[in-house]
Design an enzyme around this catalytic site. Structure first.
Site, mmCIF file in Angstrom:
data_model
loop_
_atom_site.group_PDB
_atom_site.id
_atom_site.type_symbol
_atom_site.label_atom_id
_atom_site.label_comp_id
_atom_site.label_asym_id
_atom_site.label_seq_id
_atom_site.Cartn_x
_atom_site.Cartn_y
_atom_site.Cartn_z
ATOM 1 C CD GLU A 238 33.959 -15.101 -4.703
ATOM 2 O OE1 GLU A 238 34.216 -15.630 -5.819
ATOM 3 O OE2 GLU A 238 32.812 -14.906 -4.291
ATOM 4 C CG LEU A 239 36.844 -10.800 -8.947
ATOM 5 C CD1 LEU A 239 37.930 -10.234 -9.843
ATOM 6 C CD2 LEU A 239 35.786 -9.757 -8.624
ATOM 7 C CB CYS A 273 30.989 -17.256 -7.977
ATOM 8 S SG CYS A 273 31.065 -17.356 -6.188
ATOM 9 C CD GLU A 367 30.905 -16.989 -13.520
ATOM 10 O OE1 GLU A 367 30.627 -17.351 -12.364
ATOM 11 O OE2 GLU A 367 31.445 -15.895 -13.780
#
Length: 467
Positions: A238-239, A273, A367
């Site tokens: 899960e990036l 995230c 990001e």
């Protein structure tokens, strides 16, 4: 002779106050832990489902009993306001209890062999078996909650787990490790291995580890996957995310602005995230949305994460705040206009709002891991979808509209793992699958998904069962 390294200090990121120190484990420590995990794996695999469920429920009760102390410890080392870390510890309790239930629901299947001519008299069933020792690589932003998702799932499925806590804020997770031991986990079944990034890399590389579960950056995920490939271990990733929030001209503008304030600028100090990282607003409501966003941002209080009433604490480190500062400067250099916040004091960064962000800005595509809300505008909602999909990430997205047909149409076209209608993307419920395609990693984590990921199916065929 084992390699000896200096211990790693753990500090309050806002004040620099020392909170403790941890061992910087070397390869020898990893070797010993994997050997112990083999024993713990046999013990866990032999444990019946009801006993695994009882173990997880006991762990949950022990965490709950220390919830206030754990929340303050986590706030001190992590930087999130204590009200938010209190919610995080509560989530971990729910997750352990949820996986206690999942431990008793790892169902197999009966497969009708009479679908194949000549096999009508035979019976096939599948059973779920533990996968093997799982390496749980835990990030700094929500360490207690995400530790729970990985460790509880591994134990529920009958596996040993090797936990690598985040080096900058490991103390709350380490305390929970002591509670797991007190709850009666078999020797070697639940181990903490502290240290820097090389610990995760060693765990990903070594035989004796059946699966590796990472929540972290896409760069880290690629490196872990490369190292895991040599031993063909299962990789659960899960990036990164660059979640878009689309505000259509029929939206509740005040609610949309609040979703950005609470889901991006305040929650987790913007280090989430699934936080809203890009905002696209339709021309007709752009100005009123920005006005509401600025009004909400102005009410946020920045300061000591342990003090009552503060909404935003320090980022995990001064270096992290510097990276956010540089990203905002890049947006401004590309043509955006900063209209609120953006001042940095050590690890503290005042929530920033930028407008007029060019859609082709490279900084907009990246990001930004901090309390920054960049706003761009659009004319056609389908064009907003195109802009949202232009990101290499695919975690979540949000759409604000009162038109249900439009909501489902846009949701169907967004290339992400989850779409929130009329709410913030900073939403994660433990009973939902969480993850997304593209550079987000392609895995799904949640109560009904992760425990299955940490099992393997075995098919058993009984010849002539219906003879």
């Amino acid at each position: 002779m084992p390699t000896r390294t200096a211990p790693l200090p753990v500090r309050n990121p806002g004040t620099g106050e020392p909170l403790g120190e941890i061992e910087d484990s070397g390869p020898e420590r990893v070797t010993v832990a994997i050997a112990a995990a083999a024993h713990g794996q046999r013990e866990m695999a032999a444990m019946p489902a009801h006993a695994r469920a009882r173990l997880l429920l006991t762990i949950a009760d022990l965490i709950e009993a220390e919830a206030d102390d754990l929340a303050r410890l986590l706030a001190a080392e992590n930087g999130k306001p204590v009200l938010q870390t209190t919610d995080e510890v509560r989530a971990a309790v729910r997750i352990f209890r949820g996986f206690a239930g999942e431990a008793t629901r790892l169902f197999g299947r009966q497969i009708p062999l009479d679908a194949v001519p000549g096999l009508e008299k035979h019976l096939a069933v599948t059973v779920r078996e533990p996968l093997g020792p799982v390496a749980a690589l835990v990030p700094f932003n929500y360490p207690v909650e995400l530790y729970a998702h990985k460790a509880a799932a591994a134990l529920a499925a009958g596996n040993a787990v090797l936990v690598h806590p985040p080096a900058r804020c490991p103390l709350a997770v380490l305390r929970i490790g002591e509670l797991v031991e007190r709850a009666g986990a078999p020797e070697g079944a639940h181990q903490m291995i502290t240290g820097g990034v090389r610990v995760s890399q060693e765990l990903a590389s070594r035989p004796g580890v059946a699966a590796v579960s990472l929540t972290g950056s896409t760069t880290a995920g690629r490196e872990i996957a490369r190292r895991a490939a040599d031993t063909l271990k299962k990789v659960h990733l899960e990036l990164g995310g660059n979640d878009a929030l689309i505000v259509c001209d029929d939206a509740d503008v005040e609610a949309a602005a609040e979703a950005v304030v609470l889901g991006r600028l305040a929650r987790g100090n913007g280090q989430i995230c699934c936080a809203v990282k890009r905002v696209y607003v339709q021309d007709g409501v752009h100005d009123s949305f920005v006005e509401a966003l600025l009004a909400g941002a102005a009410k946020l209080s920045v300061g000591d994460q342990l003090a009552d009433g503060n909404d935003v604490g320090p980022l995990i480190s001064e270096e992290a705040a510097e990276r956010v500062e540089s990203a905002v400067a890049a947006l401004v250099a590309d043509g955006a206009r900063k209209v609120a916040g953006g001042a940095r004091r050590g690890a503290f960064y005042d929530p920033a709002v930028l407008i007029g962000v060019p859609e082709d800005s490279p900084a907009f595509a990246d990001e930004i891991f901090g309390p920054v809300a960049p706003v761009a505008r659009f004319t056609d909602p389908l064009d907003a979808v195109r802009l949202a999909n232009s990101s290499p990430y695919g975690l979540q997205a949000a759409v604000f509209t009162r038109d249900i047909q439009r909501a489902f149409t846009l949701a169907g076209r967004l290339e992400v793992g989850g779409v929130v209608i009329n709410g913030s993307t900073a939403l994660r419920a433990e009973n939902l699958p969480f993850g997304g395609p593209k550079d987000t990693g392609g895995s799904a984590e949640g109560l009904h998904d992760t425990a299955l990921e940490f099992t393997r199916q075995k098919t058993i065929i009984v010849m002539g069962a219906f003879g």
